[in-house]
Design a protein around this motif. Structure first.
Motif, PDB file in Angstrom:
ATOM      1  N   ARG A  97       0.844  -1.197   0.000  1.00 60.18           N
ATOM      2  CA  ARG A  97       0.000   0.000   0.000  1.00 60.18           C
ATOM      3  C   ARG A  97       0.881   1.249   0.000  1.00 60.18           C
ATOM      4  N   THR A  98       0.626   2.138  -0.943  1.00 64.39           N
ATOM      5  CA  THR A  98       1.442   3.344  -1.099  1.00 64.39           C
ATOM      6  C   THR A  98       0.518   4.539  -1.355  1.00 64.39           C
ATOM      7  N   PRO A  99       0.535   5.556  -0.499  1.00 65.89           N
ATOM      8  CA  PRO A  99      -0.278   6.747  -0.768  1.00 65.89           C
ATOM      9  C   PRO A  99       0.355   7.612  -1.863  1.00 65.89           C
ATOM     10  N   VAL A 100      -0.491   8.130  -2.726  1.00 70.33           N
ATOM     11  CA  VAL A 100      -0.020   9.017  -3.801  1.00 70.33           C
ATOM     12  C   VAL A 100      -0.942  10.238  -3.832  1.00 70.33           C
ATOM     13  N   PRO A 101      -0.453  11.346  -4.386  1.00 73.82           N
ATOM     14  CA  PRO A 101      -1.288  12.554  -4.425  1.00 73.82           C
ATOM     15  C   PRO A 101      -2.600  12.295  -5.148  1.00 73.82           C
ATOM     16  N   SER A 102      -2.521  11.660  -6.290  1.00 79.05           N
ATOM     17  CA  SER A 102      -3.731  11.440  -7.083  1.00 79.05           C
ATOM     18  C   SER A 102      -3.549  10.194  -7.933  1.00 79.05           C
ATOM     19  N   LEU A 103      -4.658   9.537  -8.201  1.00 73.19           N
ATOM     20  CA  LEU A 103      -4.615   8.353  -9.054  1.00 73.19           C
ATOM     21  C   LEU A 103      -4.811   8.719 -10.512  1.00 73.19           C
ATOM     22  N   LEU A 104      -4.952  10.015 -10.792  1.00 75.27           N
ATOM     23  CA  LEU A 104      -5.313  10.431 -12.142  1.00 75.27           C
ATOM     24  C   LEU A 104      -4.351   9.865 -13.187  1.00 75.27           C
ATOM     25  N   LEU A 105      -3.065  10.089 -12.943  1.00 71.82           N
ATOM     26  CA  LEU A 105      -2.094   9.646 -13.942  1.00 71.82           C
ATOM     27  C   LEU A 105      -1.984   8.127 -13.989  1.00 71.82           C
ATOM     28  N   TRP A 106      -2.116   7.493 -12.849  1.00 72.80           N
ATOM     29  CA  TRP A 106      -2.045   6.023 -12.823  1.00 72.80           C
ATOM     30  C   TRP A 106      -3.214   5.427 -13.582  1.00 72.80           C
ATOM     31  N   LYS A 107      -4.371   6.043 -13.422  1.00 77.91           N
ATOM     32  CA  LYS A 107      -5.532   5.526 -14.153  1.00 77.91           C
ATOM     33  C   LYS A 107      -5.376   5.734 -15.648  1.00 77.91           C
ATOM     34  N   LYS A 108      -4.811   6.894 -15.984  1.00 79.93           N
ATOM     35  CA  LYS A 108      -4.582   7.129 -17.409  1.00 79.93           C
ATOM     36  C   LYS A 108      -3.612   6.086 -17.972  1.00 79.93           C
ATOM     37  N   THR A 109      -2.618   5.750 -17.137  1.00 81.46           N
ATOM     38  CA  THR A 109      -1.667   4.717 -17.571  1.00 81.46           C
ATOM     39  C   THR A 109      -2.355   3.366 -17.722  1.00 81.46           C
TER      40      THR A 109
END
Lengths: 592, 283
Positions: A30-42
């Motif tokens: 489990r790793t907190p990130v600022p936003s999942l936006l870019l990961w979802k785009k990936t």
């Protein structure tokens, strides 16, 4: 390229876990990130969230698959060299003990078959296989055949006999066959501690199961008893012994046996019993030794002619034998009597010997049936008994101490039985089915008749000169051919086996003796007289020992000594190099 | 708080505006309005009621007509510094964003502009009063120091809802621009704001290091996401991140919006000036 261990190819299944490592996703941290936006785009572009990902060509994957392949090759032990073949020779012990059932409810022979079929299945197509069955005799059932189905069928059809096994003979044949095919692997399936060549692989079957066996049985109808001896191996046993007289149950005894104990049991049989059968239950691992038979032995009557001036010693010794009808004749009447079973000439010989019957010549003036007396010599005072064969049987129980002989005529020809100074005093001949013995001195010139050895010697000699059909099979066992001593007047004979078959005798030998039980020899004599002799055959006593089982051993493979090149070491070296490369690639993270 | 030495360096710089100031009270920034500055603008004929002190007597001697000399009016610029203070800024981005706002605020105050600072975070919208003059810098700085990133900013609705004083002006949006930024920028443009966008990303956001599979948790929504990690996944992420930044840049360029991407490095003050210059905000 050959493979010493083709079963190592199973290691190729190692591809599956390696590929699975690349197909299955790893456990996430489990790793907190600022936003999942870019990961979802990936993810939209790569569809990472599915349980499996598309298998992509990666250097790490190929390196790991190469490691698995190299490991598999190493396990398969590649070899190169001419003349090497994956040829196998299977030797099966078909002795009676292979019928023993051990822990798994499988007979030892079935276990051996199972092991052999597994080996056969692991052989490559085109590899030759030989199946050698070692029973009382040995023979190749399949000889260097590449037809594995044929070999498998031959193995499945194997049946254990009730006799012993000539494993040493089979091993001699196997060794000879291997000399012709240097790459041949020998596998011996047996439960006996037989000596096998070091290059052969011993596949011991059996686990040393306990067994209770009936070892000996005799019938004394005049005493209305039958004696049977039980032996327990592998533990204490509570058994029941049943006795059948001529097929009818007549006695039952409960017997307790300690481990290794041998105990005799006296059973009661009705008067006039001709054959008796004893059965023990429970009998343990081996069933074939749970039953034993005994038959009434009726001795044959013989007629013997003693031609002598006067020899009380000889006459007295001969009369000790009850079945011998002794007829005395003077030397003048020697030619008058014919049709005897035995002719004993003391110091004389007739002008012509009778055509039939055995001959014993005491101090013969000339040669008789190949036994030639020489010039009289002084003995050295020491009598020595021959130690081998028939001569040893005749000398059984003789002490031969303090026996003095004034002079004797050494005998040449035939088999020496008693010797003095290297010269034969007593000799035998057995030509054309006619037995003869010659004693090279006058009994009156020796103290031998005064010794206890003399009647023993005479009885032993009579047993050899007048063999009895029943006595000739006393020591016989199942599986071994039986040689009968038929009546001289016998015109034809047959044997009735325990299963009721009648087998006509050709000659005096009978080999269909595998079944244990009571056999009946029926002789038809001249004049229409019929003589029946019953005898019982059992498994050899050593086969009842189901407790002693050798350990399996691996033979020194021929392949390693035949100058072939095995590449396993090189494959392992390459594997190590690839492993280092894989580690470096993984460490640098340049796996794509 | 910015260091004194850095503030001294900033004294030599000025906030550059592409459009004249409009509507503010007296200031130092050139405006479209005509006024009393020394900068000549135009002539027009005299009309009754005009101040005769502005009549150009030389022109009257030549043309025998009364002309008035018109001069430019210098007005203040109304600058709005809108700072994203959502939880997503709390990944090494908040401190650079705050320093950016302080720097811009200082330059505005020193340039005679009116500055209002807005923070948008989980606690809702907070702002300062319109600040004027260098002496207001401590207040501006303290306001920013007191803010902490938390919650969701919802800038797509929060920015249109801002009550920007004085109509036309300049707005600088500072944030990571990961959500709803397009509506915020369009809203500012619609409200006649000379808009600039400063996109602040952390190094971990630009070039993450995930050696193994990871379950990612969104700092604002708590949503979870599974990624395989490893070289290949990161390579694809980097491609996506660069494409995203290019998308933001193209959006801004198409609408005449200044855009700058700032990925903080040490020392940040040097980088800060370079970034503002590159974005065309200071000269």
């Amino acid at each position: 390229m050959e493979w010493l261990n083709p079963a190592g190819a199973w290691a190729f299944l190692g591809f599956l876990p390696v590929i699975a490592l690349y197909v299955l996703k790893r456990k996430a941290r489990r790793t907190p990130v600022p936003s999942l936006l870019l990961w979802k785009k990936t993810e939209e572009r790569t569809r990472q969230n599915r349980p499996f990902q598309r298998l992509r060509s990666q250097l790490l994957l190929w390196l790991q698959l190469a490691m698995v392949a190299l490991l598999s090759l190493a396990l398969m032990r590649p070899v190169t060299a001419g003349g090497l073949k994956g040829e196998c020779l299977f030797v099966f012990d078909l002795s009676a003990s292979m019928q023993a059932v051990d822990g798994e409810g499988l007979s030892r022979l079935e276990d051996a078959k199972r092991q052999a079929l597994a080996l056969l299945e692991g052989m490559r197509d085109g590899d030759a296989v030989t199946v050698l069955a070692a029973g009382q005799s040995f023979s190749p059932l399949v000889s260097r055949s590449t037809d594995h189905a044929l070999a498998a069928r031959a193995i499945r059809e194997l049946k254990a006999g009730n006799g012993g096994a000539d494993l040493s003979g089979a091993m001699s044949l196997a060794t000879a066959m291997r000399r012709e095919a240097p790459g041949m692997e020998i596998y011996v399936f047996t439960d006996s501690a037989a000596q096998i060549p070091p290059e052969a692989n011993l596949r011991a079957v059996g686990e040393g199961a306990p067994n209770v066996s009936l070892m000996d049985m005799s019938l004394q109808p005049e005493a209305n008893t039958a004696f049977v001896r039980l032996v327990s191996r592998g533990g204490n046993a509570q058994v029941e012994v049943e006795c059948y007289a001529d097929g009818a149950l007549c006695d039952v005894r409960a017997v307790s046996l300690a481990d290794g104990e041998s105990r005799g049991v006296l059973l009661t049989v009705p008067e006039g019993t001709r054959s008796a059968m004893a059965r023990v239950s429970p009998g343990g691992a081996l069933a074939v030794d749970d039953t034993r038979w005994a038959v009434e032995q009726s001795r044959r009557q013989y007629t013997a002619l003693l031609v002598t001036e006067s020899n009380v010693f000889l006459e007295t010794a001969l009369r000790l034998r009850p079945e011998l009808n002794l007829v005395l004749a003077s030397p003048q009447d020697a030619q008058a009597v014919a049709g005897c079973d035995l002719y004993i000439y003391d110091g004389v010989l007739p002008e012509t010997l009778p055509e039939t019957g055995a001959v014993w010549a005491v101090n013969p003036p000339e040669a008789v049936l190949g036994l030639r007396p020489g010039e009289a010599v002084q003995g050295d005072g020491i009598l020595r008994a021959a130690a081998e064969g028939e001569a040893a049987e005749i000398c059984e129980h003789l002490l031969l101490s303090d026996v003095a002989i004034r002079s004797f005529r050494p005998l040449s020809g035939g088999t020496p039985v008693l010797l003095s100074g290297g010269e034969a005093l007593l000799a035998l001949s057995d030509g054309n089915g006619r037995r003869a013995a010659a004693l090279g001195f006058d009994l009156h010139d020796s103290n031998l008749p005064l010794k206890a050895d003399f009647p023993v010697l005479v009885q032993n000699l009579l047993s050899w000169l007048l063999p009895d059909a029943a006595a000739s099979v006393e020591a016989a066992g199942c599986g071994a051919p039986v040689s009968f001593v038929l009546d001289a007047r016998c015109l034809s004979a047959y044997v009735e086996t325990p299963d009721g078959r009648r087998i006509n005798l050709e000659g005096n030998s009978f080999s269909d003796t595998d079944a244990p039980g009571v056999y009946l020899l029926v002789e038809t004599l001249a004049g229409g007289q019929v003589r029946e002799t019953a005898f019982a055959l059992h498994i050899p006593p050593e086969e009842s020992d189901t407790l002693t089982v050798p350990a399996s051993t691996e033979g020194a493979t021929v392949r390693e000594t035949s100058g072939s090149q095995e590449w396993t070491g090189w494959v392992l070296a390459v594997l190590f190099a690839v492993m280092l490369l894989e580690w470096e690639v993984s460490r640098r993270g340049t796996g794509v | 708080m910015l260091s004194d030495s850095f503030l001294k360096r900033l004294d030599a710089l000025a906030l550059r505006m592409r459009h004249p100031a409009a509507g503010g009270s007296g200031g130092l920034r050139r405006s479209r309005a005509l006024g009393s500055s020394v900068e000549f603008s135009d002539f027009r004929e005299y009309a009754v009621g005009d101040d005769i002190r502005r009549v150009d007597w030389n022109a009257y001697a030549r043309f025998e007509k009364l002309f008035l000399k018109l001069f430019m009016e210098e007005q203040e610029q109304r600058v709005h510094l809108i700072v994203d203070a959502s939880a997503s800024m709390d990944f090494g981005k908040w401190e650079p964003a705050r320093q950016l706002a302080q720097t811009l605020g200082y330059l505005c105050l020193c340039g005679g502009d009116s500055v209002t600072v807005y923070t948008l975070g989980g606690g809702g919208e907070r702002h300062t009063r319109p600040l004027r003059g260098r002496h207001c810098y401590p207040e501006l700085s303290a306001f920013l120091e007191s803010a902490q990133p938390q919650g969701r900013a919802m800038i797509e609705t929060a920015v249109p809802a801002l009550r920007l004083a004085g109509g036309r002006g300049a707005s600088v949006l500072i944030g990571d621009l990961l959500d709803g930024w397009e509506q915020a920028v369009l809203s500012l443009l619609y409200r006649k704001q000379e808009t600039s966008v400063l996109q602040v990303w952390s190094a971990a956001e630009w070039d993450p290091q995930l050696e193994d599979a990871a379950e990612l948790v969104d700092s604002e929504t708590g949503e979870r996401f599974l990624t395989a990690g490893g070289y290949e996944a990161l390579r694809r992420y980097r491609e996506t991140a660069r494409a995203y930044v290019e998308e933001v840049t193209a959006f801004c360029r198409a609408r005449g919006v200044c855009h700058g991407l700032i990925i903080p490095e040490e020392p940040f003050e040097e980088q800060l000036i370079r970034a503002l210059s590159a974005a065309g905000l200071v000269a």
